[in-house]
Motif scaffolding. Sequence first.
Motif, PDB file in Angstrom:
ATOM      1  N   TYR A   3      27.645 -20.768 -10.622  1.00 33.86           N
ATOM      2  CA  TYR A   3      26.304 -20.439 -11.852  1.00 33.86           C
ATOM      3  C   TYR A   3      25.851 -19.264 -12.014  1.00 33.86           C
ATOM      4  N   LEU A   4      26.091 -18.154 -11.251  1.00 34.37           N
ATOM      5  CA  LEU A   4      25.327 -16.478 -11.386  1.00 34.37           C
ATOM      6  C   LEU A   4      26.680 -16.661 -12.983  1.00 34.37           C
ATOM      7  N   TYR A   5      27.355 -16.582 -12.470  1.00 33.95           N
ATOM      8  CA  TYR A   5      28.387 -16.642 -13.745  1.00 33.95           C
ATOM      9  C   TYR A   5      28.315 -16.826 -14.803  1.00 33.95           C
ATOM     10  N   LEU A   6      27.462 -18.030 -14.845  1.00 30.32           N
ATOM     11  CA  LEU A   6      26.623 -18.537 -15.906  1.00 30.32           C
ATOM     12  C   LEU A   6      25.702 -17.961 -16.053  1.00 30.32           C
ATOM     13  N   ALA A   7      24.871 -18.015 -15.754  1.00 31.68           N
ATOM     14  CA  ALA A   7      23.333 -16.609 -16.497  1.00 31.68           C
ATOM     15  C   ALA A   7      23.902 -15.704 -16.849  1.00 31.68           C
ATOM     16  N   LEU A   8      25.480 -14.914 -15.933  1.00 32.78           N
ATOM     17  CA  LEU A   8      25.313 -13.740 -16.614  1.00 32.78           C
ATOM     18  C   LEU A   8      26.208 -14.025 -17.981  1.00 32.78           C
ATOM     19  N   ALA A   9      26.685 -14.698 -17.776  1.00 37.23           N
ATOM     20  CA  ALA A   9      27.348 -15.498 -19.747  1.00 37.23           C
ATOM     21  C   ALA A   9      26.353 -15.361 -20.103  1.00 37.23           C
ATOM     22  N   ILE A  10      25.124 -15.904 -19.820  1.00 36.51           N
ATOM     23  CA  ILE A  10      23.833 -16.356 -21.222  1.00 36.51           C
ATOM     24  C   ILE A  10      23.245 -14.983 -21.096  1.00 36.51           C
ATOM     25  N   VAL A  11      22.982 -13.908 -20.594  1.00 33.88           N
ATOM     26  CA  VAL A  11      22.113 -12.378 -20.954  1.00 33.88           C
ATOM     27  C   VAL A  11      23.632 -12.254 -21.597  1.00 33.88           C
ATOM     28  N   SER A  12      24.036 -12.043 -20.889  1.00 31.60           N
ATOM     29  CA  SER A  12      25.233 -11.381 -21.832  1.00 31.60           C
ATOM     30  C   SER A  12      25.799 -11.756 -23.620  1.00 31.60           C
ATOM     31  N   GLU A  13      25.469 -13.005 -23.584  1.00 34.51           N
ATOM     32  CA  GLU A  13      25.169 -13.274 -24.717  1.00 34.51           C
ATOM     33  C   GLU A  13      23.853 -13.367 -25.648  1.00 34.51           C
ATOM     34  N   VAL A  14      22.928 -13.087 -25.304  1.00 36.35           N
ATOM     35  CA  VAL A  14      21.931 -12.949 -25.672  1.00 36.35           C
ATOM     36  C   VAL A  14      22.220 -11.335 -26.162  1.00 36.35           C
ATOM     37  N   ILE A  15      22.578 -10.388 -25.469  1.00 36.58           N
ATOM     38  CA  ILE A  15      21.884  -8.882 -25.719  1.00 36.58           C
ATOM     39  C   ILE A  15      23.069  -8.637 -26.354  1.00 36.58           C
ATOM     40  N   TRP A  62      25.190 -22.954 -21.926  1.00 36.81           N
ATOM     41  CA  TRP A  62      25.518 -21.760 -22.776  1.00 36.81           C
ATOM     42  C   TRP A  62      24.785 -21.308 -23.498  1.00 36.81           C
ATOM     43  N   SER A  63      24.724 -22.208 -24.760  1.00 38.97           N
ATOM     44  CA  SER A  63      24.929 -22.296 -25.809  1.00 38.97           C
ATOM     45  C   SER A  63      23.308 -22.713 -26.198  1.00 38.97           C
ATOM     46  N   GLY A  64      22.548 -23.983 -25.297  1.00 40.63           N
ATOM     47  CA  GLY A  64      21.921 -24.541 -25.208  1.00 40.63           C
ATOM     48  C   GLY A  64      20.216 -22.996 -24.369  1.00 40.63           C
ATOM     49  N   LEU A  65      20.647 -22.746 -23.494  1.00 43.72           N
ATOM     50  CA  LEU A  65      20.196 -22.093 -22.563  1.00 43.72           C
ATOM     51  C   LEU A  65      20.155 -20.467 -23.645  1.00 43.72           C
ATOM     52  N   GLY A  66      21.613 -20.071 -24.502  1.00 41.89           N
ATOM     53  CA  GLY A  66      21.537 -18.580 -25.068  1.00 41.89           C
ATOM     54  C   GLY A  66      20.550 -18.827 -26.255  1.00 41.89           C
ATOM     55  N   ILE A  67      20.264 -20.046 -26.661  1.00 39.87           N
ATOM     56  CA  ILE A  67      19.334 -19.905 -27.580  1.00 39.87           C
ATOM     57  C   ILE A  67      17.972 -20.321 -27.093  1.00 39.87           C
ATOM     58  N   VAL A  68      17.388 -20.990 -26.114  1.00 38.93           N
ATOM     59  CA  VAL A  68      16.190 -20.179 -25.908  1.00 38.93           C
ATOM     60  C   VAL A  68      15.838 -19.344 -25.693  1.00 38.93           C
ATOM     61  N   LEU A  69      16.544 -18.011 -24.650  1.00 34.46           N
ATOM     62  CA  LEU A  69      16.696 -16.494 -24.615  1.00 34.46           C
ATOM     63  C   LEU A  69      16.280 -15.308 -25.655  1.00 34.46           C
ATOM     64  N   ILE A  70      17.667 -16.413 -27.186  1.00 34.77           N
ATOM     65  CA  ILE A  70      17.966 -15.695 -27.782  1.00 34.77           C
ATOM     66  C   ILE A  70      15.674 -15.987 -29.156  1.00 34.77           C
ATOM     67  N   ALA A  71      15.483 -16.752 -28.817  1.00 36.08           N
ATOM     68  CA  ALA A  71      14.135 -17.159 -29.714  1.00 36.08           C
ATOM     69  C   ALA A  71      13.122 -16.387 -28.821  1.00 36.08           C
ATOM     70  N   LEU A  72      13.730 -16.008 -27.246  1.00 34.46           N
ATOM     71  CA  LEU A  72      12.464 -15.562 -27.015  1.00 34.46           C
ATOM     72  C   LEU A  72      12.271 -13.606 -27.437  1.00 34.46           C
ATOM     73  N   VAL A  73      13.323 -13.652 -27.335  1.00 34.32           N
ATOM     74  CA  VAL A  73      13.854 -12.099 -27.483  1.00 34.32           C
ATOM     75  C   VAL A  73      13.600 -12.501 -28.479  1.00 34.32           C
ATOM     76  N   GLY A  74      13.875 -12.803 -29.982  1.00 38.44           N
ATOM     77  CA  GLY A  74      13.217 -12.756 -31.411  1.00 38.44           C
ATOM     78  C   GLY A  74      12.151 -12.436 -31.539  1.00 38.44           C
ATOM     79  N   VAL A  75      11.245 -13.270 -30.449  1.00 31.81           N
ATOM     80  CA  VAL A  75       9.816 -13.072 -30.827  1.00 31.81           C
ATOM     81  C   VAL A  75       8.992 -12.002 -30.082  1.00 31.81           C
ATOM     82  N   VAL A  76       9.197 -11.562 -28.642  1.00 31.46           N
ATOM     83  CA  VAL A  76       8.894 -10.799 -28.126  1.00 31.46           C
ATOM     84  C   VAL A  76       9.622  -9.172 -28.879  1.00 31.46           C
ATOM     85  N   LEU A  77      10.771  -9.322 -28.583  1.00 32.62           N
ATOM     86  CA  LEU A  77      11.487  -7.949 -29.185  1.00 32.62           C
ATOM     87  C   LEU A  77      11.343  -7.781 -30.541  1.00 32.62           C
TER      88      LEU A  77
END
Length: 109
Positions: A3-15, A62-77
Motif C-alpha cells: 500500500y505504501l508503494y501504491l501511494a508512492l506510485a500515485i504521487v509519482s504519477e501526479v508529479i 491508481w487511476s482513481g486516486l490519481g484523478i482525485v489528486l491531480i484535480a486537487l493539484v489543478g485547483v491549488v497549483l
Amino acid sequence: MHYLYLALAIVSEVIGTSAMNMSQGMTKPLPVAVMILGYGTSFYLLSLVLQHMSVGVVYAMWSGLGIVLIALVGVVLFKQSLDLAAVVGILLIVAGVVTMSLFSDSVRH
C-alpha cells in the motif's frame, strides 16, 4: 508495504502529470525530464504492487486516486476550477476506491 508503494506510485504519477502540464507541449526540458521520471517511478512501483494485488484493483485505485489528486493539484497549483458535476464525480471515484479497499475480496491475488 504494497500500500505504501501504491501511494508512492500515485504521487509519482501526479508529479508526472503536473510536470506534463508545465512542459508547455513538451517544449521545456526540465518539466519533460520530471514527467519522464515521475511516470517511470510510478510504473516501477506499480510493478512491485502487482506482485501482491490483482491488476484490475491496483489499476482502479491508481487511476482513481490519481484523478482525485491531480484535480486537487489543478485547483491549488494551476488555479483551475471544478464545477458541481466534477466534484460529484470525484466523490463517486473516492467512494468506489474506498468500497473496493474495504469490502472486495479481489484486492489480493
